[in-house]
Write an enzyme that holds these catalytic residues in place. Sequence first.
Site, short mmCIF file in Angstrom:
data_model
loop_
_atom_site.label_atom_id
_atom_site.label_comp_id
_atom_site.label_asym_id
_atom_site.label_seq_id
_atom_site.Cartn_x
_atom_site.Cartn_y
_atom_site.Cartn_z
N LYS A 44 0.79 -1.25 0.07
CA LYS A 44 -0.08 0.03 0.01
C LYS A 44 0.99 1.09 -0.12
CE LYS A 44 -0.44 0.30 5.01
NZ LYS A 44 -0.94 -0.31 6.26
N ARG A 139 -5.80 1.02 17.38
CA ARG A 139 -6.78 1.30 16.20
C ARG A 139 -7.62 0.08 15.99
NH1 ARG A 139 -3.11 1.81 10.58
NH2 ARG A 139 -3.44 -0.72 10.65
#
Length: 369
Positions: A44, A139
């Site tokens: 990514k 997260r």
Amino acid sequence: MTIRTAAGERFPELIIDLAKLKDNMSRLTSECRRYGISVAGVIKGASGHPGVARSFQQGGCAEIASSRLEQLAPLRGEGITLPLMLVRIPMLSEAEDTVRIADISLNSELATLRALDSAAARLGRKHGVILMADLGDLREGWWDGDELTAAAGTVEEELVHLSLEGIGTNLGCYGSILPTREKLEELLALAGKVEERIGRRLRIVSGGATSSFMRVMDGDMPPGINHLRMGEGPLLARDWEIYYGYPMAGMHKDCFTLRAQVIEVKDKPSYPQGETGVDAFGHKPVYMDRGVRRRALLAFGKADCGSFDDVFPREPGTEILGGSSDHCILDVQEAGGEIRTGDVLEFDVDYGSLIYLTASANVRKRCID
Ligand SMILES: *Cc1c(COP(=O)(O)O)cnc(C)c1O
């Protein structure tokens, strides 16, 4: 180094050195292999560039991973034969595409696991899942280990179109939490509970991202952590050294090179002349008056790289002063050779700018081997 160019080139361009990327990945995978750890190559950071994925595959990683299905979808047509891993928790709206495109996904919600199971049933497939534990970075992941263990039981016993591959955690992304030995031992303890609950061993205990490789370097990775998901390390190899002081000799830190062309060179005052308002982005930067200086204007800007804090000129004696969407202003007063209009200057990049540069339609990508 200043480079004078031939006609026919197009700028800005990003040079991607595929041989160096493969080399980086193979160094990391061979080091990890000594500890029984396999590696997912996370693409990514390079916006899923298929050449990067191929280099990672050649470098010996076990899966190709991304946070975005859009980056994984084209890879089968690009020569990638490894399992594809979705590392962002799937959206409910992409459950079916997740099963269609990815072989394995990271998960933290039972509702999403149920949706993946239904999609897998409809498609006549089996989809692999890793359940994420939040160990303090705050997260994704289950905060409550008992809830994670119960979810593992549900997947194992009821969601028959899913295969529970393992558990994992993510550290150092939101909460800046370090992958200490203690944190990874917490993950192992949880893996033990899940294994007790389902009555078999898990195939994968995924101990984090690039930052967790520090445990491998220190030789204190708790045995049992057998998987890492690495992007920044193989792509750039910068963070270990800059933030934690690991020298990382032998890793290529120049797999990516931004090249941009000089469109103006003039001597100008360094302090803006006139009444000051705001800049192109509505900010009020602080300008330093250093008298008249030689400056070069380059044909790239924040639209290409995101921020000038994330690109670093290689030419000695040059310094980025700032710029706007499509312009970058360089102080070149102290540069060794004379810099002229038409010259091409090279820049190192970091993770922040790499994401923008690789995603930008305005930046030509050129792979070299
Ligand atoms: C991005 C990401 C990674 C890779 O992180 P790096 O720091 O680039 O190695 C690993 N796991 C998850 C869940 C991610 O989102």
